[in-house]
Design a protein around this motif. Sequence first.
Motif, mmCIF file in Angstrom:
data_model
loop_
_atom_site.group_PDB
_atom_site.id
_atom_site.type_symbol
_atom_site.label_atom_id
_atom_site.label_comp_id
_atom_site.label_asym_id
_atom_site.label_seq_id
_atom_site.Cartn_x
_atom_site.Cartn_y
_atom_site.Cartn_z
ATOM 1 N N LYS A 175 8.945 18.489 4.542
ATOM 2 C CA LYS A 175 9.724 17.512 3.773
ATOM 3 C C LYS A 175 9.098 16.368 3.637
ATOM 4 O O LYS A 175 9.607 15.401 3.067
ATOM 5 N N VAL A 176 7.902 16.162 4.148
ATOM 6 C CA VAL A 176 7.393 14.762 3.730
ATOM 7 C C VAL A 176 5.631 15.178 3.347
ATOM 8 O O VAL A 176 5.413 16.367 3.294
ATOM 9 N N ASP A 177 4.743 14.180 3.114
ATOM 10 C CA ASP A 177 3.556 14.254 2.585
ATOM 11 C C ASP A 177 2.638 14.806 3.597
ATOM 12 O O ASP A 177 2.044 13.874 4.132
ATOM 13 N N ASP A 178 2.687 16.042 4.134
ATOM 14 C CA ASP A 178 1.950 16.530 5.230
ATOM 15 C C ASP A 178 0.741 17.133 4.887
ATOM 16 O O ASP A 178 0.824 18.164 4.184
ATOM 17 N N GLY A 214 12.754 21.870 8.355
ATOM 18 C CA GLY A 214 11.561 21.365 7.753
ATOM 19 C C GLY A 214 10.265 21.458 8.572
ATOM 20 O O GLY A 214 9.217 21.631 8.074
ATOM 21 N N LEU A 215 10.467 21.344 10.087
ATOM 22 C CA LEU A 215 9.262 21.506 10.901
ATOM 23 C C LEU A 215 8.805 22.904 11.059
ATOM 24 O O LEU A 215 9.996 23.656 11.342
ATOM 25 N N THR A 255 0.952 -0.932 -0.062
ATOM 26 C CA THR A 255 -0.101 0.073 0.194
ATOM 27 C C THR A 255 0.876 1.076 0.034
ATOM 28 O O THR A 255 0.221 2.402 -0.160
ATOM 29 N N GLY A 256 2.144 1.239 0.157
ATOM 30 C CA GLY A 256 2.882 2.199 0.141
ATOM 31 C C GLY A 256 3.062 2.943 1.598
ATOM 32 O O GLY A 256 3.814 3.884 1.767
ATOM 33 N N LEU A 257 2.456 2.354 2.507
ATOM 34 C CA LEU A 257 2.318 2.940 3.902
ATOM 35 C C LEU A 257 3.601 2.773 4.516
ATOM 36 O O LEU A 257 4.145 3.624 5.224
ATOM 37 N N SER A 293 8.312 5.256 7.280
ATOM 38 C CA SER A 293 9.836 5.231 7.459
ATOM 39 C C SER A 293 10.143 6.750 7.450
ATOM 40 O O SER A 293 11.019 7.287 8.329
ATOM 41 N N LYS A 294 9.345 7.700 6.618
ATOM 42 C CA LYS A 294 9.403 9.211 6.776
ATOM 43 C C LYS A 294 9.062 9.876 8.148
ATOM 44 O O LYS A 294 9.745 10.509 8.681
#
Length: 128
Positions: free
Chosen positions: A94-97, A121-122, A13-15, A20-21
Amino acid sequence: MFPFAIINVLWKTGLAGRLSKIFRVQGSITYNLSKFFQKNYHGGNILYDATVFALPPWSGVYLKERITWYTYDIGQKAFEQPEQYAQWVLFYTKVDDKIYAAMKNNPNFLNNYYPVYEEDGLELYSRK
């Protein structure tokens, strides 16, 4: 055998890649953010992506003050009009947020919040 089935589903599912991110975001960045909240948080709802961040209880941000996409009745509304629902907005660029995706071009957010914390990035914003 059961744990292998879960791992297989995560990869298909790509989860697993998303997790990991998420785990890379955790650690020192989340710890430092939690310390910031511990010293500077004095109430108010926070809009954030719960799949990206795990704020520990000692940060002082209670569960009842957290708004995510899935928060009953107001979650999706807060994405469009955050100033009506959240004192704080937190995202990770930096991630899909989901919060970052909803806020980066949202004039309501851009006109009503200012940055108060940033690390790798946060980004944390407070309502004006």
